[in-house]
Design an enzyme around this catalytic site. Structure first.
Site, short mmCIF file in Angstrom:
data_model
loop_
_atom_site.label_atom_id
_atom_site.label_comp_id
_atom_site.label_asym_id
_atom_site.label_seq_id
_atom_site.Cartn_x
_atom_site.Cartn_y
_atom_site.Cartn_z
NE ARG A 86 -2.93 2.62 2.90
CZ ARG A 86 -2.99 3.36 4.00
NH1 ARG A 86 -2.28 3.03 5.06
NH2 ARG A 86 -3.76 4.41 4.05
NE ARG A 236 -4.97 11.39 10.17
CZ ARG A 236 -5.15 10.45 9.25
NH1 ARG A 236 -5.65 10.76 8.07
NH2 ARG A 236 -4.84 9.20 9.50
#
Ligand code: ADP
Length: 393
Positions: A86, A236
Site C-alpha cells: 500500500r 486529525r
C-alpha cells in the site's frame, strides 16, 4: 502478502489466493524507537509477540521472514508468490496499481514530498522485499489512484494557479482502495451497474474520508493534499481555516511548522475536542456517562459527515446510494442511524431493524429513494486481489 507500512510501523497479512484465506496477520510497531514490538496471529488463534529493538524497516522485514518459517507458518519464505504494498501518495503519476521495479520504488520515494511519513518507509519496505524475493510479482497499490479521475474543478485549491503548475499543489485524496471497493460492492448488492449510479462512500475509521462516486469514478473526496483534510477524525482536525495555523503558532510560541502540523495530525480531532480519547468506542461510552466534551466530539463528528454528504449530493446533482464502511462505519449502528436520520430531507432513511448489523447489508427501508448500505471494507484483500490481477495481466 499485503503490506501496509507507515513511518514507524508495518502491518502485514499473508493471504492464500485465490481462496482469499488469511493465513497470518500482524504488525511491527515502534520501528526505530525503543521497545519495538513484533506481533503475529496465525493458525487456530495462535499468537506470538516479541519486544526488542527493531531499528529499521529492513530489519522488520527480516524479522517477519524469520518468524514465518520459525513459527511453521511457511516452510520457506519463498513460498510467498506475490506482495502488494500500500502506498499513501501516488501523486498524478500513478493512475492505477503498478508492478514494482527499481524505477517505481524510486518514484514512490520521490513522492515522499507529498507523504513524508509514509512514502519513504514504503519504498524501504519494497526494497527489503525485493532483495529477499526478487522473483515474485510485487505491486504498489496507491491510496490516491482511484481519485485521479477527479476533475480540476474539484481537485484545485483557490491558490495562485502556478502553485499547481510548479509544485503540483492540489487535492489527491486517500483511502482510494476502500472507496473503490465498497462503491463496486454496493452496486452489486443493489443489482445495478455502478456506471448508472451516484454513490457517496463514507470510510469512517481512525482516518476518515467521504467520496462522491459518479458512474463508478471518484469525482470528489474529502481528504486533500494530504489525509489531514475533510472530516473530523480520531486525532486529525479535518478542515480548518488555514489562518488558525498561524494564529495558534503565535499564541503557543511555536516556530517550527512541523510541530504545528503534528498538533493538527496527532492531537486534534475526537481526541483534541473530547480530551478523552481518539477511539470512537471510548467517546461513545464517555458521552453515555454524561461527559459533555465527549458528547460534543461525537456531535461534531456526525455533523461533518452530514455536511459532506450534502456537499456531494450537490457535486453530483443527486444521489442513489450512501455507503458506510471502516471501523466506525461498519460497527457503529448508532452513528449510522444518527447521520442518516438528520438528513432525511435528501430522501434517505434508515430501517432500524436492518441497521442492526455489522455485516454487509442494505439498511434503508424497502423502496426508499436513496439506498443506504453497510459494506465492510477489506483493504488488505483488495491489495492481494490487485497483485493477482497484475500477475495475470
Ligand atoms: P484505521 O483507520 O486505524 O484502520 P479502523 O477502520 O480500524 O481504523 O477504525 C477504528 C475506529 O473504529 C475506532 O475509532 C474505533 O473506536 C471504531 N470502532 C470499532 N468498533 C466500534 C464500535 N462497535 N462502535 C463504534 N466505533 C467502533
Amino acid at each position: 502478502m499485503a503490506i501496509n507500512a507507515g513511518s514507524s510501523s508495518l502491518k502485514f497479512q499473508l493471504i492464500e489466493m485465490p481462496q482469499e484465506t488469511v493465513v497470518a496477520k500482524g504488525l511491527v510497531e515502534r520501528i526505530g524507537l525503543d521497545n519495538s514490538i513484533f506481533a503475529i496471529e496465525y493458525g487456530d488463534d495462535q499468537k506470538f509477540e516479541l519486544v526488542e529493538e527493531i531499528a529499521t524497516h529492513d530489519r522488520a522485514v527480516e524479522l517477519l521472514f524469520e518468524h514465518l518459517t520459525e513459527l511453521g507458518i511457511v516452510k520457506d519464505y519463498h513460498e510467498i508468490t506475490g506482495a502488494g504494498h500500500r502506498v499513501v501518495a501516488g501523486g498524478e503519476l500513478f493512475k492505477e496499481s503498478a508492478l514494482i521495479n527499481d524505477e517505481v520504488i524510486q518514484q514512490v520515494a520521490d513522492l515522499g514530498e507529498f507523504a513524508p511519513l509514509h512514502n519513504p518507509a514504503e519504498a524501504a519496505v519494497m526494497r527489503a522485499f525485493k532483495e529477499r524475493l526478487p522473483e515474485i510479482t510485487m505491486a504498489a497499490v496507491f491510496d490516491t489512484s482511484f481519485h485521479t479521475t477527479m476533475p480540476a474543478v474539484n481537485y484545485l485549491y483557490s491558490l495562485p494557479y502556478e502553485y499547481y503548475e510548479k509544485f503540483k499543489a492540489r487535492k489527491y485524496g486517500a483511502h482510494g482502495t476502500s472507496h473503490h471497493y465498497v462503491a463496486r460492492r454496493a452496486a452489486e448488492m443493489m443489482g445495478k451497474d455502478v456506471k448508472d449510479l451516484k454513490i457517496i462512500t463514507c470510510h469512517l475509521g481512525n482516518g476518515a474520508s467521504i467520496t462522491a462516486v459518479d458512474g463508478g469514478i471518484s469525482v470528489d473526496t474529502s481528504m486533500g493534499f494530504t489525509p489531514l483534510a475533510g472530516l473530523t477524525m480520531g486525532t486529525r482536525t479535518g478542515d480548518i481555516d488555514a489562518s488558525l495555523v498561524a494564529f495558534v503558532m503565535q499564541k503557543l510560541g511555536i516556530s517550527d511548522v512541523a510541530e504545528m502540523v503534528n498538533i493538527l495530525n496527532k492531537k486534534s480531532g475526537l481526541l483534541g475536542i473530547s480530551g478523552v480519547s481518539s477511539d470512537m468506542r471510548d467517546i461513545l461510552s464517555a458521552a453515555a456517562e454524561g461527559n459533555e466534551r465527549a458528547q460534543l466530539a461525537h456531535d461534531i463528528f456526525v455533523n461533518r459527515i452530514q455536511k459532506y454528504i450534502g456537499q456531494y449530493i450537490a457535486v453530483m446533482n443527486g444521489v442513489d446510494a450512501i455507503v458506510f464502511t471502516a471501523g466506525i462505519g461498519e460497527n457503529s449502528i448508532q452513528i449510522r442511524e444518527e447521520v442518516i436520520k438528520g438528513i432525511t430531507v435528501f430522501g434517505c432513511d434508515i430501517d432500524t431493524e436492518r441497521n442492526n448489523t455489522r455485516k454487509e447489508a442494505i439498511i434503508s427501508p424497502e423502496g426508499a429513494k436513496v439506498t443506504v448500505l453497510n459494506v465492510p471494507t477489506n483493504e488488505e484483500m483488495e491489495i492481494a486481489r490487485e497483485v493477482e490481477r497484475l500477475k495475470q495481466a
